[in-house]
Design a protein around this motif. Structure first.
Motif, PDB file in Angstrom:
ATOM      1  N   LEU A   1       0.851  -1.204   0.000  1.00 31.16           N
ATOM      2  CA  LEU A   1       0.000   0.000   0.000  1.00 31.16           C
ATOM      3  C   LEU A   1       0.885   1.251   0.000  1.00 31.16           C
ATOM      4  N   ILE A   2       1.975   1.181   0.772  1.00 26.26           N
ATOM      5  CA  ILE A   2       2.889   2.341   0.842  1.00 26.26           C
ATOM      6  C   ILE A   2       3.566   2.560  -0.521  1.00 26.26           C
ATOM      7  N   ILE A   3       3.963   1.463  -1.155  1.00 28.38           N
ATOM      8  CA  ILE A   3       4.622   1.602  -2.479  1.00 28.38           C
ATOM      9  C   ILE A   3       3.642   2.205  -3.488  1.00 28.38           C
ATOM     10  N   GLU A   4       2.411   1.682  -3.489  1.00 25.24           N
ATOM     11  CA  GLU A   4       1.425   2.202  -4.445  1.00 25.24           C
ATOM     12  C   GLU A   4       1.159   3.692  -4.194  1.00 25.24           C
TER      13      GLU A   4
ATOM     14  N   HIS B   1       9.509   7.402  -9.942  1.00 22.10           N
ATOM     15  CA  HIS B   1       8.372   6.668 -10.495  1.00 22.10           C
ATOM     16  C   HIS B   1       8.864   5.449 -11.288  1.00 22.10           C
ATOM     17  N   PHE B   2       9.887   5.680 -12.101  1.00 23.67           N
ATOM     18  CA  PHE B   2      10.421   4.597 -12.945  1.00 23.67           C
ATOM     19  C   PHE B   2      11.059   3.492 -12.082  1.00 23.67           C
ATOM     20  N   VAL B   3      11.956   3.889 -11.182  1.00 20.78           N
ATOM     21  CA  VAL B   3      12.634   2.886 -10.328  1.00 20.78           C
ATOM     22  C   VAL B   3      11.599   2.185  -9.442  1.00 20.78           C
ATOM     23  N   GLY B   4      10.603   2.974  -8.980  1.00 24.34           N
ATOM     24  CA  GLY B   4       9.547   2.400  -8.131  1.00 24.34           C
ATOM     25  C   GLY B   4       8.767   1.314  -8.855  1.00 24.34           C
ATOM     26  N   ILE B   5       8.463   1.534 -10.135  1.00 28.89           N
ATOM     27  CA  ILE B   5       7.724   0.529 -10.903  1.00 28.89           C
ATOM     28  C   ILE B   5       8.560  -0.750 -11.046  1.00 28.89           C
ATOM     29  N   LEU B   6       9.848  -0.572 -11.326  1.00 33.29           N
ATOM     30  CA  LEU B   6      10.734  -1.750 -11.443  1.00 33.29           C
ATOM     31  C   LEU B   6      10.818  -2.494 -10.111  1.00 33.29           C
ATOM     32  N   PHE B   7      10.909  -1.725  -9.026  1.00 26.59           N
ATOM     33  CA  PHE B   7      10.992  -2.349  -7.709  1.00 26.59           C
ATOM     34  C   PHE B   7       9.694  -3.109  -7.418  1.00 26.59           C
ATOM     35  N   PHE B   8       8.577  -2.473  -7.674  1.00 26.97           N
ATOM     36  CA  PHE B   8       7.263  -3.083  -7.432  1.00 26.97           C
ATOM     37  C   PHE B   8       7.147  -4.398  -8.200  1.00 26.97           C
ATOM     38  N   MET B   9       7.553  -4.351  -9.456  1.00 31.03           N
ATOM     39  CA  MET B   9       7.453  -5.535 -10.325  1.00 31.03           C
ATOM     40  C   MET B   9       8.267  -6.694  -9.739  1.00 31.03           C
TER      41      MET B   9
END
Ligand code: SF4
Ligand code: SF4
Length: 439
Positions: free
Chosen positions: A158-161, A216-224
Motif C-alpha cells: 500500500l505504501i509503495i502504491e 516513479h520509474f525505479v519504483g515501478i521496477l521495484f514493485f514488479m
C-alpha cells in the motif's frame, strides 16, 4: 549528461526486467514440482470464468465496499502503468512526453487527465485500505496468523502504491508549473496539489520533475520485482488460477480409479482381477494423497502463490468460527511457505532437491488442522480467485488414511463398522430392526 542518463536508464531497465524474468522462471519451475493435472477441457467456459472472475472481479464485489475500492486500485494501477511505455521511450531516447507528439494535444490532454483521475482513485483506495487494515479492526485482517511478514507485506504494498502515485502527481505538477502555457489543463488534479510550485524557479521545477520521474520509474521496477516475494503475486496469477480452476460441482468426490476398481472387484463375484485396465483408467498411484508439496497437483501449487491472504475463506469457515485450529487461509499460506522453502533448496543445490527432513504434513500443517475441517466447501465458495483449500486438506487426509492408517479413532471405528457391518454403526446387520421390537 543526457547520454549518461540514457545509459543508466537502459541498465536499470534491462536489470529490472531481467530479474523479473528470472523470478517468473523460478515461479514456473516451483509450480511444475507438483503432479500434472489436465484442466484444458471446456475452454470457452474457462475463458468466460477468467474474464468474469479475474478481470471483472465478480467475486470481490460480494463485499461491495472492499470490492469497489479494490477495483479502483487494480484498474487504476494497471492503466496508469501504460504510462510506463512513455517513460521507457523518453528514458531511452531522451525525449520528454513522447506520446504528446504522437497523440496530439487534445488526445494527450484527455489521456493524462484520465490517468490523474484514476491515480486519485488509487490514492483514495490505498488510504482507506491502510486505515481499515491497521486501525479499523476488521477481524479477518487482524488475526494472529497475519502477524509479522504477512501484515508488513500488505502495508508495504500500500505504501509503495501510494508513493508511486505521489511521484506521478509531483512529476505532473512540476511540469504544469514549469510550462503551464504548453500543458494547459492536462493535469486536472496535480495542478491544484502543488500551488507552492509557482514560487519555484524553472531550474528547481525541472529538478523536481526529473527526480519524481526517476522515482516513479525505479519504483515501478521495484514493485514488479517485489511481487514474487509478496501475496501481490495474485495480480498476475489470478488469471491462470481462475482459468485452470476446477469446474466440477463443489463437493464432487475425487475418486481414485484404482480404488474404485478394487471395490468393484470385491463386490462383483464374476469380476476378473487380471483384466486389462479400461481405456482412460489411471494406474495405481505411487503414493495415495499428499504428504508434501510434490504430491499436490500443479494447480494447487499455483493457488498457493495466487492466494491474496484476504481471509474471506477463514471468515466463513465453521471450524474456525467455532474456535478450532483450522484456517483455510493458513493452509494456503503454509503450502506456499513450504513451496518457497523447497524452491530455495533447489536454488542452493543446483536444481536438485536435497532432503531436508521436512514435509508439508506435520512440519507445516498439523493433523489437528486437517481433521477439524467439515468439508463444507464454504471456503471454496468464498474465495475471490477460485482457490480450493479443501482440495489440499482432502489430499492430506487421504495420505493419512490410506498411507498411514492414521485416521482419528472415531473415524477408524466407523470405517471398521462399514467394513464388517455394511453400516457405520457398531452392531450386526441382523440386529438392525431390533429398535422396532416391543422390548
Ligand atoms: S471446507 Fe473445511 S476449511 Fe473450508 S470452510 Fe469448510 S470447514 Fe473450513
Ligand atoms: S484462499 Fe482465497 S479467500 Fe482464502 S485468503 Fe486466499 S485468496 Fe482469500
Amino acid at each position: 549528461m543526457q547520454y549518461i542518463d540514457n545509459v543508466i536508464f537502459l541498465i536499470l531497465l534491462v536489470a529490472g526486467f531481467g530479474l523479473f524474468a528470472k523470478s517468473l522462471k523460478e515461479l514456473y519451475r516451483n509450480i511444475k514440482l507438483g503432479r500434472e493435472i489436465n484442466r484444458t477441457d471446456r475452454r470457452s467456459e474457462r475463458w468466460a470464468i477468467m474474464t468474469r472472475v479475474a478481470l471483472g472481479q465478480s467475486k470481490m464485489v460480494k463485499r461491495p465496499i472492499a470490492g469497489i475500492l479494490h477495483i479502483f486500485v487494480y484498474v487504476g494501477f494497471v492503466i496508469i502503468n501504460i504510462e510506463l511505455l512513455e517513460i521507457i521511450i523518453d528514458g531511452i531516447f531522451g525525449t520528454h512526453r513522447f506520446l504528446q507528439s504522437i497523440l496530439g494535444d487534445s488526445v494527450y490532454s484527455f489521456f493524462t487527465g484520465a490517468l490523474e483521475v484514476l491515480a486519485a482513485l488509487v490514492v483514495l483506495a490505498v488510504v482507506v485500505f491502510f486505515i481499515r487494515r491497521n486501525f479499523y479492526g476488521v477481524k479477518r485482517l487482524t488475526m494472529k496468523e497475519l502477524f509479522g511478514w504477512p501484515k508488513q507485506d500488505a502495508n508495504w504494498i500500500l505504501i509503495i502504491e501510494f508513493s508511486l502515485m505521489v511521484a506521478f502527481f509531483t512529476m505532473n505538477g512540476a511540469d504544469y508549473y514549469s510550462d503551464s502555457a504548453r500543458f494547459g489543463s492536462n493535469f486536472p488534479i496535480s495542478k491544484y496539489l502543488f500551488p507552492f510550485f509557482q514560487n519555484f524557479s524553472l531550474e528547481t521545477l525541472h529538478i523536481i520533475e526529473k527526480s519524481a520521474w526517476w522515482f516513479h520509474f525505479v519504483g515501478i521496477l521495484f514493485f514488479m520485482n517485489y511481487l514474487y516475494y509478496s501475496k501481490h503475486l495474485h495480480i498476475i496469477l489470478a488469471f491462470p488460477n481462475t482459468w485452470f480452476a476446477n469446474l466440477e460441482k463443489k463437493g464432487k468426490f475425487n475418486n481414485l480409479d484404482s480404488v474404485t476398481k478394487e471395490i468393484k472387484l470385491m463386490m462383483d463375484p464374476n469380476a476378473d482381477p487380471y483384466a486389462a485396465p479400461a481405456e482412460g483408467e489411471t494406474e495405481v498411484p505411487a503414493k495415495f494423497g499428499a504428504e508434501d508439496i510434490f504430491d499436490l497437483n500443479q494447480h494447487q501449487l499455483m493457488s498457493a502463490y495466487s492466494c491474496t491472504e484476504c481471509g474471506r475463506c477463514t471468515s466463513v469457515c465453521p471450524a474456525n468460527i467455532t474456535g478450532k485450529k483450522l484456517s483455510p487461509r493458513l493452509i494456503m499460506m503454509k503450502t506456499r511457505d513450504r513451496l518457497e522453502e523447497v524452491g530455495k533448496n533447489l536454488n542452493k543445490n543446483g536444481g536438485k532437491f536435497v532432503d531436508d527432513g521436512k514435509k508439508l504434513l506435520n512440519d507445516y500443517i498439523t493433523k489437528e488442522e486437517l481433521w477439524a475441517c467439515t468439508t463444507c466447501n464454504a471456503c471454496v465458495e468464498a474465495c475471490p480467485v477460485l482457490i480450493d483449500p479443501l482440495s489440499i486438506i482432502f489430499e492430506m487426509r487421504r495420505f493419512l488414511v490410506m498411507e498411514q492408517s492414521a485416521a482419528p479413532t472415531e473415524l477408524n471405528l466407523m470405517m471398521t463398522n462399514v467394513e464388517n457391518n455394511a453400516a457405520p454403526w457398531q452392531y450386526n446387520q441382523a440386529d438392525r430392526l431390533n429398535w422396532a421390537n416391543d422390548n
